[in-house]
Design an enzyme around this catalytic site. Structure first.
Site, PDB file in Angstrom:
ATOM      1  N   ALA A 140      -2.704   1.292  -6.260  1.00 31.14           N
ATOM      2  CA  ALA A 140      -1.817   2.173  -5.499  1.00 31.14           C
ATOM      3  C   ALA A 140      -1.036   1.260  -4.550  1.00 31.14           C
ATOM      4  O   ALA A 140      -1.454   0.996  -3.428  1.00 31.14           O
ATOM      5  CB  ALA A 140      -2.636   3.196  -4.730  1.00 31.14           C
ATOM      6  N   GLY A 145      -1.376   1.585   4.713  1.00 31.64           N
ATOM      7  CA  GLY A 145      -2.192   1.500   3.490  1.00 31.64           C
ATOM      8  C   GLY A 145      -2.349   2.867   2.870  1.00 31.64           C
ATOM      9  O   GLY A 145      -1.575   3.780   3.167  1.00 31.64           O
ATOM     10  N   ASN A 146      -3.324   3.027   2.010  1.00 32.30           N
ATOM     11  CA  ASN A 146      -3.581   4.346   1.413  1.00 32.30           C
ATOM     12  C   ASN A 146      -5.064   4.461   1.070  1.00 32.30           C
ATOM     13  O   ASN A 146      -5.824   3.512   1.241  1.00 32.30           O
ATOM     14  CB  ASN A 146      -2.684   4.572   0.191  1.00 32.30           C
ATOM     15  CG  ASN A 146      -2.893   3.511  -0.868  1.00 32.30           C
ATOM     16  OD1 ASN A 146      -3.952   3.441  -1.481  1.00 32.30           O
ATOM     17  ND2 ASN A 146      -1.887   2.659  -1.082  1.00 32.30           N
ATOM     18  N   PHE A 147      -5.438   5.613   0.556  1.00 38.16           N
ATOM     19  CA  PHE A 147      -6.869   5.922   0.365  1.00 38.16           C
ATOM     20  C   PHE A 147      -7.466   5.410  -0.946  1.00 38.16           C
ATOM     21  O   PHE A 147      -8.601   5.731  -1.260  1.00 38.16           O
ATOM     22  CB  PHE A 147      -7.083   7.435   0.425  1.00 38.16           C
ATOM     23  CG  PHE A 147      -6.850   8.024   1.789  1.00 38.16           C
ATOM     24  CD1 PHE A 147      -7.536   7.540   2.889  1.00 38.16           C
ATOM     25  CD2 PHE A 147      -5.945   9.059   1.970  1.00 38.16           C
ATOM     26  CE1 PHE A 147      -7.335   8.081   4.147  1.00 38.16           C
ATOM     27  CE2 PHE A 147      -5.739   9.608   3.222  1.00 38.16           C
ATOM     28  CZ  PHE A 147      -6.433   9.113   4.316  1.00 38.16           C
ATOM     29  N   SER A 148      -6.725   4.642  -1.727  1.00 37.60           N
ATOM     30  CA  SER A 148      -7.258   4.199  -3.020  1.00 37.60           C
ATOM     31  C   SER A 148      -8.557   3.405  -2.820  1.00 37.60           C
ATOM     32  O   SER A 148      -8.635   2.517  -1.978  1.00 37.60           O
ATOM     33  CB  SER A 148      -6.218   3.329  -3.724  1.00 37.60           C
ATOM     34  OG  SER A 148      -6.809   2.723  -4.848  1.00 37.60           O
TER      35      SER A 148
END
Ligand code: CTP
Length: 399
Positions: A276, A208-211
Site C-alpha cells: 500500500a 502512512g497507512n494501516f497495511s
C-alpha cells in the site's frame, strides 16, 4: 515425485487410524521415507508393530524410551521432514495444536515443525460441527496448516454425517499434488512488494497507512514454497520471515521501495505489487520537529510519489507476469480494469473494504482476480489460501 521425500506421519486416537496403514503403504511404495509419530491414544487403535514394520523405522510416541532413557528429538524430526501429515487428526489434537499444548510427542513435533503441515480430521459429526472444533480448524488454517476436509458418510458411532476421514488414496493424491507444486516455480525469480510506506514529515512524524503486510508476506511465502527465488521488498511491518528462498529488503519510503523493486524487477519473471504505497509524500521534510506554538492551522504540501507498478509496467518484457492490487471502498470493478491497463498488469486482485474480513489488518481476505479474460471471484479465505489462488493464476499465465 515422492521418491526420497521425508514425511512425518502423525496418527491420533480415532477409529480412522486403521486407514493410516493404507496411507503409510502408499507413501512408502512411492519411495517416501516415513517416520510415524503416534499419540498415546493412537496406540489403542493400531499397533506400533504394524506401523514400524511397514515404515521400517521404530514408531515414536514417547519423549523417552522407557528402559534406556534415550531421548527422542522432536527438533531433529522438524529439521528432517519435508512434510508432516496428521491423519487422522482428532478434535483433541487439533485443539492442542491450535493452542500449543505440547503434552505429547506428536504436538511437540508439530510445534517444532519447520516443514509444512497437513491434517486430515476425523471424528463424530457433532464433534466436527461443534463451534470449538470449527474455531480450532479456522485457527489452524490461518496458521498455515493445510486441511484435508472430512467427508460425509457413515461414522463409527452409527450416525451419518460429516466427520469421516478422507480416504487414504485421496490424502495420498493431495500429498503428491503438494510435492508437484513445491517445484512448479523452480528456477523462477519473483519480486513482491508488501506493507505500507512511511513518508517522513519531520524526525518524529510520518504519513502512512494501516497495511500490515500480511498479504504480501503470504504471497512471498507461497512463491518460495513453490520453488521461486523471491525478493520481498517490505515497508515498515512487524512481520518476520524465515525462508531460505526469500531475500528480504526493508525499506521505508515509496522512493526507497521503488528503487529496490525496479532493480529486482529487471531480472524477475514474476512481480506482485501488494504494498500500500503512499501516493504522495511531503514536499519538504523538516530537519527539526514541527512545533505547534503559535500555529493555529497547518498546511502540508504533498508531491506525487513514483507509481512502482506503473514503472515496472513500462519496463516489462515479454514473458514477465505482473500482478497488482486494488483495495476499493466500493465494488471497484471499473477501477480494477483501469489499473490493469494503466499499470500494464496481467491481473488485478480486487478486494473491497466493504467486505467483512477483507482488507487491512485481517488474517482473511475475499478477492476477485480480474484479467483481460474475465473475472474469478473467490470466497472469504485465509490470506495464505488467497496467496495460493493468486500464485495458481500466475502459474496459469506463465504456461
Ligand atoms: N502501487 C504502486 N505504487 C504506487 C501506488 C500504487 O506500486 N505509488 C500499486 C499497488 O501496490 C497496487 C496497485 O498499484 O498493486 C494499485 O494501487 P492504488 O493505490 O489503488 O492505485 P492508484 O492508481 O493510486 O489508484 P487510486 O488512487 O484510485 O486508489
Amino acid at each position: 515425485m515422492l521418491k526420497g521425500k521425508h514425511i512425518v506421519l502423525g496418527i491420533c486416537g480415532g477409529i480412522a487410524a486403521y486407514k493410516s496403514v493404507t496411507l503409510l503403504r502408499l507413501l512408502t511404495k512411492a519411495g517416501a521415507e516415513v517416520q510415524v509419530v503416534m499419540t498415546p491414544a493412537g496406540k489403542e487403535f493400531i499397533t506400533p508393530v504394524t506401523l514400524s514394520s511397514l515404515s521400517q523405522r521404530p514408531v515414536v510416541s514417547e519423549f523417552f524410551t522407557a528402559n534406556t532413557g534415550e531421548w527422542h528429538s522432536h527438533v531433529d524430526l522438524g529439521l528432517w521432514a519435508d512434510l508432516m501429515v496428521i491423519a487422522p487428526a482428532t478434535a483433541s489434537t487439533m485443539a492442542k495444536m491450535a493452542h500449543g499444548v505440547a503434552d505429547n510427542m506428536l504436538v511437540t513435533t508439530y510445534l517444532s515443525a519447520r516443514e509444512p503441515v497437513m491434517i486430515a480430521p476425523a471424528m463424530d459429526l457433532d464433534m466436527y460441527r461443534h463451534p470449538t472444533t470449527q474455531r480450532n480448524l479456522r485457527q489452524l488454517a490461518a496458521d498455515g496448516v493445510m486441511i484435508v476436509e472430512a467427508e460425509t458418510g457413515a461414522l463409527a458411532s452409527g450416525l451419518q454425517g460429516k466427520g469421516r476421514m478422507a480416504e487414504p488414496e485421496e490424502i495420498f493424491a493431495i500429498i503428491e499434488r503438494y510435492f508437484a507444486r513445491c517445484e512448479s516455480l523452480a528456477g523462477k525469480k519473483a519480486v513482491v512488494t508488501a506493507g505500507p510506506t512511511y513518508e517522513k514529515l519531520d524526525p518524529v512524524r510520518f504519513i502512512g497507512n494501516f497495511s500490515s503486510g500480511k498479504m504480501g508476506f503470504a504471497i512471498a511465502g507461497e512463491l518460495a514454497d513453490r520453488g521461486a527465488e523471491v525478493t520481498l521488498v517490505a515497508g515498515p511491518v512487524s512481520l518476520t520471515v524465515d525462508h531460505p528462498r526469500i531475500r528480504r529488503v526493508d525499506v521505508e519510503s515509496a522512493e526507497e521501495m521503488c528503487d529496490a523493486t525496479t532493480q529486482a524487477f529487471a531480472g524477475s519473471d514474476i512481480a506482485v505489487f501488494s504494498a500500500a504505497v503512499a501516493d504522495y509524500r511531503p514536499a519538504e521534510r523538516k530537519d527539526q520537529k514541527i512545533k505547534r506554538e503559535g500555529v493555529a492551522t497547518q498546511t502540508i504540501e504533498l508531491v506525487r510519489n513514483p507509481d512502482i507498478a506503473a514503472r515496472c509496467g513500462d519496463m516489462k518484457r515479454r514473458g514477465q507476469v505482473t500482478v497488482g492490487f486494488a483495495l476499493e471502498t466500493d465494488d471497484g470493478h471499473d477501477a480494477a480494469h483501469k489499473k490493469l491497463h494503466n499499470k500494464n498488469l496481467d491481473f488485478v486482485v480486487l478486494n473491497s473494504l466493504k467486505d467483512k474480513g477483507a482488507g487491512f489488518r485481517t488474517d482473511t481476505n475475499r478477492v476477485t482476480i480480474v484479467s483481460e479474460d474475465g473475472e474469478q471471484a473467490f470466497p472469504l479465505k485465509s490470506k495464505r489460501e488467497v496467496a495460493a489462488d493468486i500464485v495458481d493464476a500466475i502459474e496459469k499465465a506463465m504456461k
